[in-house]
Motif scaffolding. Structure first.
Motif, PDB file in Angstrom:
ATOM      1  N   GLU A  58      55.013  36.752  90.475  1.00 33.57           N
ATOM      2  CA  GLU A  58      54.915  36.705  88.909  1.00 33.57           C
ATOM      3  C   GLU A  58      55.730  37.788  88.003  1.00 33.57           C
ATOM      4  N   GLU A  59      55.838  38.698  88.715  1.00 35.63           N
ATOM      5  CA  GLU A  59      56.554  39.981  87.998  1.00 35.63           C
ATOM      6  C   GLU A  59      58.067  39.703  88.009  1.00 35.63           C
ATOM      7  N   ASP A  74      48.221  37.873  98.005  1.00 38.88           N
ATOM      8  CA  ASP A  74      48.108  38.240  96.720  1.00 38.88           C
ATOM      9  C   ASP A  74      48.912  39.096  96.270  1.00 38.88           C
ATOM     10  N   LEU A  75      49.680  40.028  97.144  1.00 43.38           N
ATOM     11  CA  LEU A  75      50.535  40.979  96.682  1.00 43.38           C
ATOM     12  C   LEU A  75      51.826  39.966  96.668  1.00 43.38           C
ATOM     13  N   GLU A 132      52.252  36.955  95.468  1.00 42.32           N
ATOM     14  CA  GLU A 132      52.024  36.320  94.386  1.00 42.32           C
ATOM     15  C   GLU A 132      52.436  37.270  92.942  1.00 42.32           C
ATOM     16  N   THR A 133      51.705  38.546  93.190  1.00 38.83           N
ATOM     17  CA  THR A 133      51.637  39.420  91.881  1.00 38.83           C
ATOM     18  C   THR A 133      53.126  39.689  91.647  1.00 38.83           C
ATOM     19  N   GLN A 140      46.093  47.838  90.580  1.00 39.63           N
ATOM     20  CA  GLN A 140      46.288  46.933  89.121  1.00 39.63           C
ATOM     21  C   GLN A 140      47.640  46.374  89.255  1.00 39.63           C
ATOM     22  N   LYS A 141      48.260  45.332  88.678  1.00 39.95           N
ATOM     23  CA  LYS A 141      49.463  44.974  88.246  1.00 39.95           C
ATOM     24  C   LYS A 141      50.228  46.110  87.546  1.00 39.95           C
ATOM     25  N   THR A 142      49.193  46.791  86.569  1.00 36.41           N
ATOM     26  CA  THR A 142      49.849  47.753  85.625  1.00 36.41           C
ATOM     27  C   THR A 142      50.190  48.873  86.343  1.00 36.41           C
TER      28      THR A 142
END
Length: 186
Positions: A19-20, A12-13, A15-16, A101-103
């Protein structure tokens, strides 16, 4: 680079991060392997969990920061004050508590990367200044020898070292060392 013992969180990390716009150059579930991968892959940032087999994340962080291999961000479920303080003392530049959170992740990464660049610049500047100081000490010692043994004035002793270095196309430090060793005389 990611070091997280739970495969689902690691995926998950990754992928995140991708994506960024970040590139994940390595992954592991072990702290000891995280250090080895950081040495081999030279990532900009290492994201470590605290609890991992082989070596915990804080010990891995200490080793990675001791070698100035990369910025270190701790991403963990543990928020106890003593762990946060130990992370800080280990050179960790950011600390995030799961779930994240991604933020929260992106600003922490960017701050850690910025701080690491600043630390590396300061380290480089310190090394240059230490080298200059060592050179100056050698030149001063060589001047003293030239003044004591050959009766040269301080200015003339410095000029001898400087002119010899220029004529022989060598560093003043090398010429000073040869004067100290008695290999070079006016």
């Amino acid at each position: 680079m990611i070091a997280e013992d739970e495969a689902i969180i690691r995926l998950d990390l990754k992928e995140t991060l991708e994506e960024e716009g970040y590139e994940v150059v390595g992954e592991t579930s072990r702290g000891d392997e995280a250090v080895r991968l950081a040495e081999d892959l030279e990532p900009d940032l290492v994201i470590l969990d605290i609890k991992m087999p082989g070596m915990d994340g804080l010990a891995a962080a200490r080793e990675i920061t001791r070698q100035s291999l990369a910025a270190v961000l701790i991403l963990t479920a543990f928020s106890q004050r003593h762990l946060i303080e130990e992370a800080r003392d280990s050179g960790v530049l950011a600390y995030l508590v799961k779930p994240f959170q991604k933020t929260d992740l992106v600003p922490s990464i960017e701050v850690a990367l910025g701080r690491f660049r600043e630390l590396r610049t300061l380290q480089d500047q310190t090394e240059v200044l230490e080298e200059r100081l060592a050179t100056r000490k050698l030149i001063d010692r060589a001047k003293g020898i030239l003044m004591d043994r050959y009766g040269l004035a301080e200015h003339d002793a410095f000029n001898f070292i400087q002119k010899t270095a220029m004529q022989q196309r060598r560093a003043m430090k090398v010429v000073a060392e040869e004067v100290i060793e008695g290999l070079l005389t006016p």
